[in-house]
Design an enzyme around this catalytic site. Structure first.
Site, PDB file in Angstrom:
ATOM      1  N   LYS A  41       0.850  -1.201   0.000  1.00 23.07           N
ATOM      2  CA  LYS A  41       0.000   0.000   0.000  1.00 23.07           C
ATOM      3  C   LYS A  41       0.883   1.247   0.000  1.00 23.07           C
ATOM      4  CE  LYS A  41      -0.555  -0.597   4.982  1.00 23.07           C
ATOM      5  NZ  LYS A  41      -0.769   0.391   5.995  1.00 23.07           N
ATOM      6  N   ARG A 141      -9.861  -0.025  15.184  1.00 26.66           N
ATOM      7  CA  ARG A 141      -9.661   0.788  13.984  1.00 26.66           C
ATOM      8  C   ARG A 141     -10.540   0.249  12.860  1.00 26.66           C
ATOM      9  NH1 ARG A 141      -3.796   1.137  10.982  1.00 26.66           N
ATOM     10  NH2 ARG A 141      -4.327  -1.019  10.493  1.00 26.66           N
ATOM     11  N   TYR A 263      16.874  30.069   8.095  1.00 28.31           N
ATOM     12  CA  TYR A 263      15.663  30.732   8.616  1.00 28.31           C
ATOM     13  C   TYR A 263      15.701  30.803  10.142  1.00 28.31           C
ATOM     14  CZ  TYR A 263      13.127  30.575   4.166  1.00 28.31           C
ATOM     15  OH  TYR A 263      12.714  30.770   2.882  1.00 28.31           O
ATOM     16  N   MET A 311      12.244  24.575   2.362  1.00 26.42           N
ATOM     17  CA  MET A 311      11.382  23.821   1.447  1.00 26.42           C
ATOM     18  C   MET A 311      12.202  22.982   0.452  1.00 26.42           C
ATOM     19  SD  MET A 311       8.410  25.134  -1.161  1.00 26.42           S
ATOM     20  CE  MET A 311       7.411  25.873   0.097  1.00 26.42           C
TER      21      MET A 311
HETATM   22  C1  LIG Z   1      -3.755  -4.401   8.235  1.00 17.39           C
HETATM   23  C2  LIG Z   1      -2.303  -4.302   8.005  1.00 17.39           C
HETATM   24  N1  LIG Z   1      -1.597  -5.424   7.839  1.00 17.39           N
HETATM   25  C3  LIG Z   1      -0.249  -5.401   7.642  1.00 17.39           C
HETATM   26  C4  LIG Z   1       0.431  -4.197   7.601  1.00 17.39           C
HETATM   27  C5  LIG Z   1       1.917  -4.196   7.428  1.00 17.39           C
HETATM   28  O1  LIG Z   1       2.493  -3.771   8.623  1.00 17.39           O
HETATM   29  P1  LIG Z   1       4.076  -3.538   8.750  1.00 17.39           P
HETATM   30  O2  LIG Z   1       4.403  -2.473   7.785  1.00 17.39           O
HETATM   31  O3  LIG Z   1       4.250  -3.114  10.164  1.00 17.39           O
HETATM   32  O4  LIG Z   1       4.711  -4.840   8.432  1.00 17.39           O
HETATM   33  C6  LIG Z   1      -0.264  -3.005   7.778  1.00 17.39           C
HETATM   34  C7  LIG Z   1       0.456  -1.727   7.770  1.00 17.39           C
HETATM   35  O5  LIG Z   1       0.141  -0.748   8.331  1.00 17.39           O
HETATM   36  C8  LIG Z   1      -1.670  -3.061   7.988  1.00 17.39           C
HETATM   37  O6  LIG Z   1      -2.376  -1.942   8.164  1.00 17.39           O
END
Ligand SMILES: Cc1ncc(COP(=O)(O)O)c(C=O)c1O
Length: 376
Positions: A41, A141, A263, A311
């Site tokens: 992701k 969550r 700055y 920046m």
């Molecule tokens: C549901 C879920 N599984 C797995 C992962 C992977 O976690 P990590 O990057 O700590 O290995 C994440 C990352 O945030 C996650 O949200």
């Protein structure tokens, strides 16, 4: 570095896909007996899902996790094999369900309304659609609460038409191995799985893999450790470093003791110094919290960052490097195998995840694969 993008850019980000795939193999060995997926992701934690996911596929990875539907659609287009599994952690938003089917994406169902919407679509389609169910074991969550899960179990008709691939949950504090919350979550997860005999489970992220075999279940979901982030707090990092970030020197200057810099004049030279201005700033994800705290390197000489991060630029103290070495156009290391992502994060007061996912788009990117450097 002869690529013209590198010549033009203010900084170069080198991403070592060989190291990344070695990391995946190490995690797979560590979780032997479970399938080892990859979490890609947020554009593979900022490193480029288009390059990272196919490389992992070639290493043998067959299951990928993204957060958003759009990430899943893009990933489907770059994976070489239509049968590779792509799981979408956020599940389907109302109205988006058919997009999942079109791109052969498997949603993680996080609530009863998502379960019902997916089931309704299954009735319209072939009668059965693949899905993953998430139960909340303590993160509060995403995922079904204990009560919602109990009601699902009490009404098995709610699961009809769903080909459940596995049930998953997410650990709150896996990097802290002695945090008692890990065991509490494990017990809750085992209790939930016991309600669905024979069902595969998935609980472990990167750090969870290092909590031991009980946490592995059928599938593990590492993200950060693939990209070189240390999985266990306070222990030596077993992962290979994956990124190297080099910033280009724009200008050097000599300053007298007492000269204030940048700055807000937040730093003042306490000796006659030589300073180098480097073409990386907070617009590139080089966080402003590194002001007066960051550290660059030239070969093995540490170069303290002086003054505020701007920046587009930072200023580093190069007094200790022979003058002829650091000239306009020279590169200094901002993150590298010695000064790794976790070290940069610690100085910035954050975590390696944020350093990686903040990496800017202005860097010339190059990838190492099969031992060879290739431009993006
Ligand atoms: C549901 C879920 N599984 C797995 C992962 C992977 O976690 P990590 O990057 O700590 O290995 C994440 C990352 O945030 C996650 O949200």
């Amino acid at each position: 570095m002869i690529d013209s993008n590198v010549t033009r850019a203010g900084a170069v980000l080198t991403i070592d896909l060989d190291a990344l795939c070695d990391n995946w193999r190490l995690l797979r060995r560590q979780a032997e007996g479970a399938e080892c997926a990859a979490v890609v992701k947020a554009d593979a934690y900022g490193l480029g899902a288009e390059r990272v996911a196919p490389a992992l596929y070639r290493a043998g990875c067959r299951s990928f996790f993204v957060a958003h539907l759009t990430e899943g659609i893009h990933l489907r287009a770059v994976l070489p094999d239509q049968t590779a599994m792509i799981y979408v952690l956020h599940g389907p938003h109302p109205g988006s369900e058919r997009d999942f089917v079109r791109s052969r994406l498997v949603p993680v169902l996080n609530s009863l309304p998502q379960v019902k919407a997916w089931q309704t679509l299954a009735q319209w389609e072939d009668g059965v659609l693949p899905a993953v169910l998430q139960v909340d074991t303590g993160m509060a969550r995403l995922g079904l609460s204990e009560d919602e899960f109990a009601s699902l179990i009490a009404h098995p008709a709610l699961l009809e038409g769903l080909a459940l691939q596995f049930v998953m949950s997410h650990l709150v504090s896996a990097e802290a191995q002695h945090d008692p919350v890990n065991r509490r979550q494990l017990a809750r997860f085992e209790a939930a799985l016991a309600q669905l005999p024979g069902m595969r489970g998935s609980l472990a992220n990167s750090s969870g893999i290092f909590l031991g075999g009980e946490y592995h279940f059928g599938l593990v979901r590492p993200g950060a450790a693939l990209y070189g982030v240390a999985p266990v707090a306070g222990q030596a990092n077993p992962m290979r470093p994956v990124i190297r970030l080099q910033g280009k020197v724009l200008q050097t200057r000599r300053v007298d003791a007492g000269t204030a810099v940048g700055y807000g004049h937040s730093w003042m030279a306490c000796r006659p110094s030589r300073l180098a201005t480097v073409a990386v700033g907070y617009a590139d994800g080089y966080l402003r919290s590194l002001s007066n705290r960051g550290l660059a390197r030239y070969e093995d000489v540490p170069l303290p960052l002086v003054g505020k991060v701007s920046m587009d630029t930072i200023i580093v103290d190069v007094t200790d490097v022979p003058e002829a070495r650091i000239v306009e156009g020279a590169f200094v290391d901002l993150a590298d195998p010695i000064n790794g992502v976790d070290a940069v994060a610690e100085r910035a007061g954050t975590i390696g995840y944020e350093i990686l996912t903040s990496l800017g788009r202005r860097y010339a990117r190059q990838y190492i694969e099969g031992g060879r450097i290739q431009p993006d």
